[in-house]
Design an enzyme around this catalytic site. Sequence first.
Site, mmCIF file in Angstrom:
data_model
loop_
_atom_site.group_PDB
_atom_site.id
_atom_site.type_symbol
_atom_site.label_atom_id
_atom_site.label_comp_id
_atom_site.label_asym_id
_atom_site.label_seq_id
_atom_site.Cartn_x
_atom_site.Cartn_y
_atom_site.Cartn_z
ATOM 1 C CB SER A 9 -0.893 -0.043 1.187
ATOM 2 O OG SER A 9 -1.618 1.227 1.352
ATOM 3 C CG HIS A 34 -3.876 -1.405 -1.706
ATOM 4 N ND1 HIS A 34 -5.120 -2.162 -2.096
ATOM 5 C CD2 HIS A 34 -4.357 -0.869 -0.617
ATOM 6 C CE1 HIS A 34 -6.047 -1.934 -1.482
ATOM 7 N NE2 HIS A 34 -5.764 -0.883 -0.467
ATOM 8 C CG ASP A 36 -5.375 2.131 1.275
ATOM 9 O OD1 ASP A 36 -6.231 1.512 0.990
ATOM 10 O OD2 ASP A 36 -4.224 1.688 1.571
ATOM 11 C CG MET A 38 -8.366 7.317 3.133
ATOM 12 S SD MET A 38 -7.351 7.057 4.889
ATOM 13 C CE MET A 38 -6.454 5.435 4.657
ATOM 14 C CG HIS A 67 -9.673 0.521 -0.583
ATOM 15 N ND1 HIS A 67 -9.084 -0.026 0.699
ATOM 16 C CD2 HIS A 67 -10.843 0.698 -0.360
ATOM 17 C CE1 HIS A 67 -9.982 0.072 1.740
ATOM 18 N NE2 HIS A 67 -11.267 0.370 1.203
ATOM 19 C CG MET A 69 -11.163 3.404 2.346
ATOM 20 S SD MET A 69 -9.872 3.181 3.754
ATOM 21 C CE MET A 69 -8.606 3.324 2.678
ATOM 22 C CG MET A 138 -11.824 -2.697 5.141
ATOM 23 S SD MET A 138 -10.132 -2.140 4.387
ATOM 24 C CE MET A 138 -9.581 -1.272 5.536
ATOM 25 N N GLY A 143 -9.156 3.940 7.526
ATOM 26 C CA GLY A 143 -8.975 5.421 7.990
ATOM 27 C C GLY A 143 -7.463 5.743 8.354
ATOM 28 C CG PHE A 144 -6.147 6.706 11.254
ATOM 29 C CD1 PHE A 144 -5.349 8.150 10.997
ATOM 30 C CD2 PHE A 144 -7.336 6.706 11.680
ATOM 31 C CE1 PHE A 144 -5.896 9.050 10.976
ATOM 32 C CE2 PHE A 144 -7.871 8.002 11.513
ATOM 33 C CZ PHE A 144 -7.403 9.123 11.662
ATOM 34 N N GLY A 145 -3.138 3.808 8.712
ATOM 35 C CA GLY A 145 -2.456 2.753 8.806
ATOM 36 C C GLY A 145 -1.980 2.323 9.877
ATOM 37 N N GLY A 146 -1.372 1.203 10.326
ATOM 38 C CA GLY A 146 -0.762 0.852 11.404
ATOM 39 C C GLY A 146 -1.671 0.233 12.468
ATOM 40 C CG ASP A 176 -6.449 -2.717 3.254
ATOM 41 O OD1 ASP A 176 -5.481 -2.438 4.056
ATOM 42 O OD2 ASP A 176 -6.842 -1.799 2.348
ATOM 43 N N GLY A 177 -5.266 -4.349 6.233
ATOM 44 C CA GLY A 177 -5.099 -4.073 7.684
ATOM 45 C C GLY A 177 -4.382 -5.000 8.602
ATOM 46 N N GLY A 178 -3.419 -4.568 9.040
ATOM 47 C CA GLY A 178 -2.493 -4.930 10.109
ATOM 48 C C GLY A 178 -2.063 -6.466 9.384
ATOM 49 N N GLY A 198 1.254 -2.495 4.355
ATOM 50 C CA GLY A 198 1.633 -1.048 4.236
ATOM 51 C C GLY A 198 2.970 -0.920 5.153
#
Length: 216
Positions: A9, A34, A36, A38, A67, A69, A138, A143-146, A176-178, A198
Site C-alpha cells: 500500500s 495498492h 488507498d 480517503m 481502494h 474509502m 477490512m 482510515g489509518f495505517g498501522g 487489508d489492515g494489520g 503497508g
Amino acid sequence: MKTKLIAPSLLSADFGNLQRDIDMLNRSQADWIHVDVMDGRYVPNISFGFPIMKVVQQHAQKFVDVHLMILEPEKYVEEFIDHGADLVSVHYEACVHLHRTIQLIQNRGAKAGVVLNPASPVLLLEDIIGEVDLVLLMSVNPGFGGQKFIENTYKKIAETKDLILSNNSTALIQIDGGVNLENAARLFSAGADVLVAGNAVFSSDNPEKTIELLKI
C-alpha cells in the site's frame, strides 16, 4: 488471476520519494500496487487524489489496485480508471446503488471490487457476489495505517469463501489492515488470495525482502 498475491500500500510510502518507492515495487516480487484513497468524510482521514494517481500512472509497472474509502464513489470511479486504475474497489457501506457502480467500473474496462468494514457481515454480499471480481475484507477499521489486526477476519474469510463457492463466483478475497510477516501465511491458508501490506513493507529495513517473505 493467480492467487497468493502481495499488494503493498502506497499509503505507507515516502511521499517525498514516491517515484523511488514505486520503482522499488516495480523491481520487487510485489504483484499489485495498492492505492488507498480517503476523503475525510467516509473515513476520519484524508490521503490523496488524482495528482498522486498521475504519478502512479506514470511510473507503476504493476497492476494498480485502487481502494476508494470515499462517499459517493460513483462520481469518481471513471476518473480513477482514466488515471490508470486496473481495479477499483468501493465500500458496500458507501454505495447507495452498488450494482450500478460495479457495472460502471466494469463497463470502463476495469476490475471491480466490493469492500466490507469489520462490523459488516459477509451475508450482505449475497446479491452482488456473482458480479464482482474481488471482495476486500477490512481487517482494521478504515482510515489509518498501522492498526492492530482484527482476529475475527479469519472467520469472515471462511464465510466469504463459502459464499463465493456456493454462487460459482470467481471473486478473489483481499485482506487489508494489520497484515505482516506473522499472519500472512495463516491468511493465505485461510483462503485469502491477495494481501495488502503497508507498514510491514515500507517500515522494513529491506522492503523487497519483506515482500518476498510475505509470499512464502
